[in-house]
Design a protein around this motif. Structure first.
Motif, mmCIF file in Angstrom:
data_model
loop_
_atom_site.group_PDB
_atom_site.id
_atom_site.type_symbol
_atom_site.label_atom_id
_atom_site.label_comp_id
_atom_site.label_asym_id
_atom_site.label_seq_id
_atom_site.Cartn_x
_atom_site.Cartn_y
_atom_site.Cartn_z
ATOM 1 N N ARG A 66 0.781 -1.114 -0.023
ATOM 2 C CA ARG A 66 0.061 0.002 -0.125
ATOM 3 C C ARG A 66 0.756 1.167 -0.056
ATOM 4 N NH1 ARG A 66 -2.552 -3.401 -1.196
ATOM 5 N NH2 ARG A 66 -4.848 -4.066 -0.387
ATOM 6 N N ASP A 110 -7.200 9.438 -3.449
ATOM 7 C CA ASP A 110 -7.045 8.260 -2.793
ATOM 8 C C ASP A 110 -5.826 7.763 -2.265
ATOM 9 O OD1 ASP A 110 -10.000 7.581 -2.941
ATOM 10 O OD2 ASP A 110 -9.370 6.819 -5.054
ATOM 11 N N THR A 119 1.004 6.534 0.309
ATOM 12 C CA THR A 119 0.166 5.584 0.657
ATOM 13 C C THR A 119 -1.189 5.519 -0.010
ATOM 14 O OG1 THR A 119 1.699 5.847 2.811
ATOM 15 C CG2 THR A 119 -0.684 4.470 2.705
ATOM 16 N N THR A 121 -5.009 4.917 0.235
ATOM 17 C CA THR A 121 -6.071 4.640 1.223
ATOM 18 C C THR A 121 -7.081 3.947 1.051
ATOM 19 O OG1 THR A 121 -6.610 6.773 0.787
ATOM 20 C CG2 THR A 121 -5.040 6.970 2.538
#
Length: 396
Positions: A66, A110, A119, A121
């Motif tokens: 991620r 996002d 990152t 999300t």
């Protein structure tokens, strides 16, 4: 007196091809495209990013990663950057070419970007999202705009996108609109007690402009010799003559006689219709066509839309379209004539309703401001019931 259908058939037997011309794509709106426009390369020409955000290789996200290290930033128009490792990403802008080492774009909304890392999300990530794939719209050498259609703003944009600054279009006929009558004065003049300002010629010319056709204007007084002289001159200079007025049975209606003296062959005079019964149509030996409409504004306007525009569209290669509407009120009309009733149109749950809007006869052109179409009511019928379907001729 011939029927509307017979008049239509005669007019369409004189459909003509006026040839082609080439004009700037910036000046061709409303003209008819004469040849297909072909894509000079794939559209889009590369895998195009459609959202600002980061570009990743989806396999890394699929494996649970991620957080991605930002390897660089790429703007639209830049040469593509690439990632070397699955855990990297490219910060990328809308319109940029997608790097070959990536396949998915995550929008800024996002991701959270901190200390050189992005990152993700959101869990709702799909492989290939926010990417407009190369050639998905059109492939190189495919048709992107078909001939024999009106050129729209979208056509202009497409021509620009494939590098066409000059477009081939259907040539328009050279047209003159001639009004007649001593009672008519020009727009800027002060009419006498029994005179009116000329308006039919301007109304017709404005209607022609939606096809990009710019007509010339002339006016003739009620003088037989001058009428013959002007018509003879116009027959040599123009491919279509549209006349308004002077074709009925009045003592000063010199147009039919003048046309005969100018060797224009009468193909018909008088049509079984209201308004516009005195309509005259003919052809000169040099192929110039003459549409001589009655002088009442509503008659002129109806004949223009019922006869001239269908002929013009056919001559330009445009497909004919038939439109229909439901009569919204009962209506009666006794004379044995096809009646072109002015109507107001309304779309009600997908049904086009036509409400009669008669006005005060064919001289009441103010009524045309509030109506949107003529509905064509058959001559063999006297009473027309609400809910019956008839053909309409929209003019708004």
């Amino acid at each position: 007196m011939i029927t509307v259908e017979e008049a239509e058939k005669i007019i369409h037997s004189r459909v003509k091809d006026f040839g082609l011309e080439e004009i700037s794509f910036e000046n061709c709106l409303g003209r008819v495209l004469a040849k297909d426009i072909i894509a000079d390369r794939d559209l889009p020409p590369f895998n195009r990013v459609t959202m600002d955000g980061i570009a990743i290789n989806f396999s890394s996200f699929e494996k649970g990663n991620r957080q991605f290290k930002i390897a660089g930033t790429q703007a639209a128009g830049d040469e593509s950057l690439e990632i070397d490792k699955p855990g990297e990403c490219i910060e990328i802008m809308t319109g940029a070419a997608l790097p070959k080492s990536t396949d998915t774009v995550i929008r800024y909304e996002d991701v959270v970007i901190e200390n050189g890392f992005a990152t993700i999300t959101s869990t709702q990530i799909v492989k290939g999202q926010s990417v407009h794939l190369r050639g998905i719209d059109k492939k190189q050498n495919e048709v992107v705009a078909q001939a024999n259609k009106l050129i729209t703003p979208a056509t202009v944009g497409m021509a620009a996108s494939v590098g066409l600054k000059i477009l081939p279009v259907k040539k328009l006929p050279k047209v003159i609109i001639i009004s007649s009558g001593d009672e008519l004065v020009d727009v800027e003049d002060n009419p006498g007690p029994f005179q009116i300002r000329r308006s039919n010629n301007y109304m017709v010319r404005a209607a022609l402009q939606k096809y990009g056709l710019k007509a010339d204007l002339k006016h003739i007084l009620d003088d037989s010799a001058k009428t013959v002289k002007l018509i003879a001159q116009c027959l040599e200079e123009y491919e279509v003559i549209i006349l308004s007025g002077g074709i009925s049975m009045g003592k000063f209606d010199f147009i039919p006689e003048a046309l005969e003296l100018a060797s224009v062959k009468k193909l018909f005079h008088k049509v079984q219709q209201r308004p516009g019964k005195p309509f005259w149509f003919g052809e000169h030996k040099n192929n110039t066509l003459v549409f001589a409409f009655p002088g009442n504004p509503v008659s002129t306007f109806m004949c223009l839309h019922r006869y001239f525009f269908p002929w013009l569209k056919a001559s330009l290669g445009l497909p004919s379209t038939h439109k229909f509407a439901f009569l919204n009120n009962d209506f009666s009309f006794a004379p044995n004539l096809k009646y072109f009733l002015q109507v107001q149109l309304k779309n009600e749950n997908g049904k086009i309703l036509a409400t009669p809007f008669e006005g005060n006869g064919s001289g009441d052109f103010s009524n045309l401001i509030d109506a949107q179409a003529f509905i064509e009511l058959p001559a063999e019928q006297n009473n027309f019931a609400k809910g019956e379907i008839f053909r309409i001729w929209p003019f708004e």
